[in-house]
Design an enzyme around this catalytic site. Structure first.
Site, PDB file in Angstrom:
ATOM      1  CG  ASP A 349       0.332 -43.929 -23.727  1.00  0.00           C
ATOM      2  OD1 ASP A 349      -0.144 -43.897 -24.851  1.00  0.00           O
ATOM      3  OD2 ASP A 349       1.430 -44.394 -23.448  1.00  0.00           O
ATOM      4  CB  THR A 350      -1.935 -39.170 -20.339  1.00  0.00           C
ATOM      5  OG1 THR A 350      -1.437 -38.613 -21.450  1.00  0.00           O
ATOM      6  CG2 THR A 350      -1.174 -39.106 -19.190  1.00  0.00           C
TER       7      THR A 350
END
Length: 528
Positions: A349-350
């Site tokens: 997700d990052t």
């Protein structure tokens, strides 16, 4: 070899030891340390401390540092001495305050300075002299005075408005309300006292006691979340370098939260594309460098953060299929309006200086405030300029570079080393904030692809983007400018050139050291 019919600077050759910095007083300090029996680490720390006095717009003890060491055994050591956010800092707090981004001049832009802890760690683990001895030249310049160099005067003048807005800055860095002129002798007694206290008390004198209390008090008065515990807890960290091959060299960079991986990604894409032109100054070469950098920086902005607190997949960024995808997007003749989606990993997700000593140990070292005079906040009692590294944090929950308690921001400082057959080939770095990764690509390509010596590689004209505009140096020829415009780039001439840089290379045949120092700064390379 350069033509001696024209103004310029030759590379410096020496057989034993060498230092290259952006200021002559720092370079001469390092040479004094080396001649007196100190090693490259001792020389680097002493020189950096001097730069924190004589180049106050660029660096200071209220900033961060990174270092890479190449031992004579072939071992590469990397130190991350970047500071962390206060324990009370988190995205929810900023949202509650209605703050959507971190302003450069706010206390929230100040993370705990990491430089002094980094210096102390390096000297204790790899040096031969005490910090007390190594800080004496800097203390002397701060107390007795130093003449302001030309580029330093320019940077100081550019910071006049910022300095005038802060009470401590006005006291310590403006003189009757004005920046110093070229050649004016400047004294900084408060900073001299602060450095002397650090020399006598070590890193704890900076991170605890009256000096730390002064920094915390200044920051809290401006709404900062910093505490004495935040400062006391600051520690440096040894990290594992990341490496790719380019032009027959192995290039070593620091891992995240440092942006060294961006330089490596750029180099890998350039290698896929091959040498673009026989002319290093051709518009097509600059165009491709810009387009490759735009792709790599988009990846950086989406995926990089502090790996201690976010999922940062460096291997993914350097994977063959990712490099192939990014390389395939480069149109050799036209600027891309749409960069395309960032290739993401599954489930996510990052003032640079270089020193080589007589034993063959090299130190590639950067110490910085980020913006000119950092945040612009200067402690009234102790004369410390506080950096603005926290400005790089995002305030978006879930982003890998989102601010969080004790987290380190994405960092632009990228000292580097290159080796060949496990032996030192080059210690180098290029200053200039976000420019630094592509700056590495420029000088490496200049040397490996076009046969330039270190000085030529640094002197060569630079082009890079700032937002949607492509900012060029005055030295870029008119024909090149016209061709870049025809390729779709919006050109603007920079008011000051792109960054600076220092290189010390090793001649693989003779073993001689070859130094270059960027003419965009006041500095020099000296060897013996």
């Amino acid at each position: 070899m350069r033509s001696f019919h024209f103004p310029g600077r030759s590379p410096v050759y020496a057989s034993r030891a060498m230092c290259a910095t952006s200021h002559p007083l720092a370079t001469s300090t390092a040479i004094d340390v080396l001649r007196s029996g100190g090693n490259a680490v001792d020389a680097a720390v002493a020189a950096a401390a001097v730069q924190c006095v004589v180049e106050p717009a660029m660096t200071g003890i209220g900033g961060d540092c990174f270092a890479m060491l190449a031992k004579p055994t072939g071992e590469i050591i990397a130190l991350n001495a970047s500071g962390r956010a206060p324990a009370a800092a988190n995205c929810d707090w900023y949202a509650d305050q209605g703050i959507s981004s971190i302003a450069r001049g706010s206390a929230h832009a100040v993370t705990v300075p990491g430089a002094i802890d980094g210096w102390s760690r390096l000297v204790a683990d790899h040096g031969t002299r005490s910090l007390q001895v190594l800080l004496q030249p800097a203390i002397g310049y701060a107390r007795d005075g130093f003449p302001v160099a030309p580029r330093v005067a320019l940077d100081w003048t550019r910071g006049t408005e910022k300095l005038g807005a802060d009470p401590g800055a006005r006291v310590h860095f403006l003189f009757e309300g004005q920046p110093p002129r070229v050649g004016q002798v400047v004294r900084m007694p408060a900073l001299a006292d602060t450095l002397q206290a650090i020399a006598e008390g070590g890193r704890d004198a900076f991170y605890a006691g009256p000096i730390a209390a002064d920094m915390v008090s200044e920051l809290q008065a401006r709404g900062g979340l910093h505490t004495l515990d935040d400062f006391a807890g600051q520690t440096s960290q040894y990290v594992t370098p990341i490496t790719v091959s380019y032009g027959g060299l192995k290039v070593h960079e620091l891992p995240p939260n440092n942006q060294g991986v961006v330089a490596l990604q750029i180099l890998r894409i350039l290698e896929r594309l091959g040498r673009i032109s026989d002319d290093p100054g051709a518009a097509r070469r600059y165009h491709v460098m810009i387009e490759v950098a735009r792709q790599a920086y988009a990846v950086r902005d989406a995926l990089l953060g502090d790996p201690d607190m976010a999922d940062v997949d460096v291997d993914h960024m350097l994977r063959d299929d990712v490099i192939d995808t990014l390389a395939a997007r480069i149109d050799l003749d036209r600027r891309a309006e749409d960069l395309g989606p960032v290739p993401r990993p599954a489930g996510s997700d990052t003032v640079y200086l270089s020193v080589v000593d007589a034993d063959g140990m090299a130190v590639s070292f950067i110490n910085s405030l980020f913006a000119d005079f950092g945040s612009g906040i200067v402690t009234t009692k102790t004369g410390i300029v506080l950096h603005n590294r926290g400005e790089a944090f995002r305030l978006e929950p879930g982003h890998p570079n989102a601010i969080a308690p004790g987290k380190r921001p994405l960092h632009t400082l990228v000292p580097a080393l290159a080796t060949k057959d496990d032996k030192l080939a080059m210690s180098f770095g290029v200053m200039g904030g976000a420019f630094q990764p592509v700056g590495h690509a420029y000088v490496l390509s200049n040397i490996c692809d076009y046969g330039m010596d270190p000085q030529e590689a640094l002197d060569f004209p630079r082009v890079f983007f700032e937002g949607e505009a492509v900012e060029i140096e005055d030295s870029v020829p008119q024909e090149t400018r016209e061709s870049l415009s025809a390729m779709g780039h919006q050109l603007a001439v920079r008011s000051i050139p792109w960054g600076g840089g220092q290189i010390i290379a090793v001649d693989p045949v003779t073993g001689c050291l070859i130094g270059g120092s960027d003419a965009r700064k006041d500095g020099c390379a000296i060897g013996y």
